[in-house]
Design a protein around this motif. Structure first.
Motif, PDB file in Angstrom:
ATOM      1  N   ASP A   9     -26.190   7.767 -33.913  1.00 47.72           N
ATOM      2  CA  ASP A   9     -27.207   6.723 -33.818  1.00 47.72           C
ATOM      3  C   ASP A   9     -27.293   6.092 -32.432  1.00 47.72           C
ATOM      4  N   ALA A  10     -26.321   6.357 -31.586  1.00 50.78           N
ATOM      5  CA  ALA A  10     -26.273   5.715 -30.270  1.00 50.78           C
ATOM      6  C   ALA A  10     -27.388   6.220 -29.367  1.00 50.78           C
ATOM      7  N   ASP A  11     -27.905   5.341 -28.525  1.00 48.75           N
ATOM      8  CA  ASP A  11     -28.909   5.734 -27.536  1.00 48.75           C
ATOM      9  C   ASP A  11     -28.286   6.548 -26.410  1.00 48.75           C
ATOM     10  N   LEU A  12     -27.003   6.317 -26.154  1.00 46.84           N
ATOM     11  CA  LEU A  12     -26.296   7.029 -25.089  1.00 46.84           C
ATOM     12  C   LEU A  12     -24.811   7.060 -25.404  1.00 46.84           C
ATOM     13  N   SER A  13     -24.209   8.226 -25.281  1.00 44.38           N
ATOM     14  CA  SER A  13     -22.759   8.367 -25.455  1.00 44.38           C
ATOM     15  C   SER A  13     -22.177   8.962 -24.187  1.00 44.38           C
ATOM     16  N   LEU A  14     -21.157   8.299 -23.638  1.00 45.25           N
ATOM     17  CA  LEU A  14     -20.495   8.764 -22.428  1.00 45.25           C
ATOM     18  C   LEU A  14     -19.113   9.288 -22.775  1.00 45.25           C
ATOM     19  N   PHE A  15     -18.770  10.436 -22.209  1.00 39.92           N
ATOM     20  CA  PHE A  15     -17.490  11.087 -22.481  1.00 39.92           C
ATOM     21  C   PHE A  15     -16.762  11.315 -21.169  1.00 39.92           C
ATOM     22  N   SER A  16     -15.443  11.296 -21.242  1.00 39.67           N
ATOM     23  CA  SER A  16     -14.657  11.463 -20.017  1.00 39.67           C
ATOM     24  C   SER A  16     -14.444  12.920 -19.636  1.00 39.67           C
ATOM     25  N   ASN A  17     -14.790  13.849 -20.515  1.00 45.23           N
ATOM     26  CA  ASN A  17     -14.687  15.267 -20.171  1.00 45.23           C
ATOM     27  C   ASN A  17     -15.633  16.092 -21.034  1.00 45.23           C
ATOM     28  N   ASN A  18     -15.909  17.300 -20.576  1.00 48.69           N
ATOM     29  CA  ASN A  18     -16.879  18.158 -21.253  1.00 48.69           C
ATOM     30  C   ASN A  18     -16.403  18.634 -22.614  1.00 48.69           C
ATOM     31  N   ARG A  19     -15.100  18.823 -22.772  1.00 50.22           N
ATOM     32  CA  ARG A  19     -14.611  19.326 -24.054  1.00 50.22           C
ATOM     33  C   ARG A  19     -14.852  18.314 -25.168  1.00 50.22           C
ATOM     34  N   ASP A  20     -14.638  17.042 -24.886  1.00 58.21           N
ATOM     35  CA  ASP A  20     -14.913  16.010 -25.886  1.00 58.21           C
ATOM     36  C   ASP A  20     -16.403  15.949 -26.206  1.00 58.21           C
ATOM     37  N   LEU A  21     -17.231  16.053 -25.174  1.00 57.90           N
ATOM     38  CA  LEU A  21     -18.679  16.040 -25.381  1.00 57.90           C
ATOM     39  C   LEU A  21     -19.107  17.211 -26.261  1.00 57.90           C
ATOM     40  N   GLU A  22     -18.636  18.403 -25.936  1.00 62.49           N
ATOM     41  CA  GLU A  22     -19.020  19.594 -26.699  1.00 62.49           C
ATOM     42  C   GLU A  22     -18.569  19.504 -28.150  1.00 62.49           C
TER      43      GLU A  22
END
Length: 245
Positions: A9-22
């Motif tokens: 539901d978030a408008d924007l999510s920030l991650f500290s690395n690509n693996r977490d994002l993926e």
């Protein structure tokens, strides 16, 4: 489930690395268009420091720095056996443990053969701004972490001209390119740590190359640049939200 719903539901999510994002995109169904990887920065005083070339003589001192808490999650059970072998084999090698907090000095010394204690330095407490001075004259940053989202200590060290030997964990892999600006080893692999460190000790031109490339990499982590990039993420998300309304 609650966390997954929040991220979706978030408008924007920030991650500290690509693996977490993926993971969040693939497993939790987060919209990839509303995700970004952000980095942490280093103080401006850590940028463009004086670079000291690697000593060329085979018997000249090579210094390894451990800048992390002295705990199992940072890989001490795998680095200590490797360093004991390296110190026994190469009398020109010295190791500094710059720990901040973590354990008493005596615990560190107890993990190493008494015959090499005079080549080990332990700094149990320090102020962050003193890192460049503490790392002066060092050449290799050993960081065999088992789990890391992002490591500011790694960026600090490469900004000081150290070549990193670190693990294929998400955080370090955002920064280190194996064979270009550092060496990546598998987590929990003492032999791989030993081989990587030995390679740098015995191949001074290679060590110099990795150090210089790592140093150049660190210059990209200015807090001003990081803040500007993050602001752009927020502005784009806000613009998109306004447009959809």
């Amino acid at each position: 489930m609650e966390v997954a719903n929040f991220l979706r539901d978030a408008d924007l999510s920030l991650f500290s690395n690509n693996r977490d994002l993926e993971y969040d995109v693939e497993k939790l169904g987060v919209d990839p268009g509303r995700t970004h990887v952000f980095a942490n920065g280093i103080p401006e005083a850590f940028l463009n420091l004086n670079f000291e070339p690697t000593p060329e003589a085979e018997d000249s001192v090579i210094r390894i720095a451990w800048v992390a808490t002295y705990i199992p999650r940072k890989g001490i059970h795998y680095s200590v056996p490797a360093l004991n072998k390296i110190l026994a084999r190469y009398p020109q090698v010295e190791v500094s443990f710059i720990m901040g907090t973590g354990c008493p000095e005596a615990q560190v010394y107890a993990d190493f053969e008494p015959s090499v204690h005079y080549r080990i330095r332990v700094v149990p407490h320090y102020q962050h701004e003193t890192i460049p001075e503490l790392l002066r004259g060092h050449h290799i940053k050993l960081f065999p972490t088992l789990c890391e989202g992002f490591s500011v200590a790694l960026i600090d060290a490469i900004a000081c001209g150290l070549a990193p030997v670190t693990t294929t964990t998400p955080g370090p892999m955002e920064v280190v390119r194996d064979g270009d600006n550092g060496i990546l080893v598998p987590p929990r692999d003492s032999q791989a740590i030993e081989q990587a460190v030995e390679c740098l000790i015995t191949d001074r031109p290679y060590l110099e190359k990795l150090r210089r490339n790592a140093y150049a990499t660190a210059q990209k982590y200015s807090w001003h640049r990081i803040a500007r990039d993050n602001l752009a993420f927020y502005e784009a998300a806000l613009s998109h939200k306004r447009g959809t309304k």
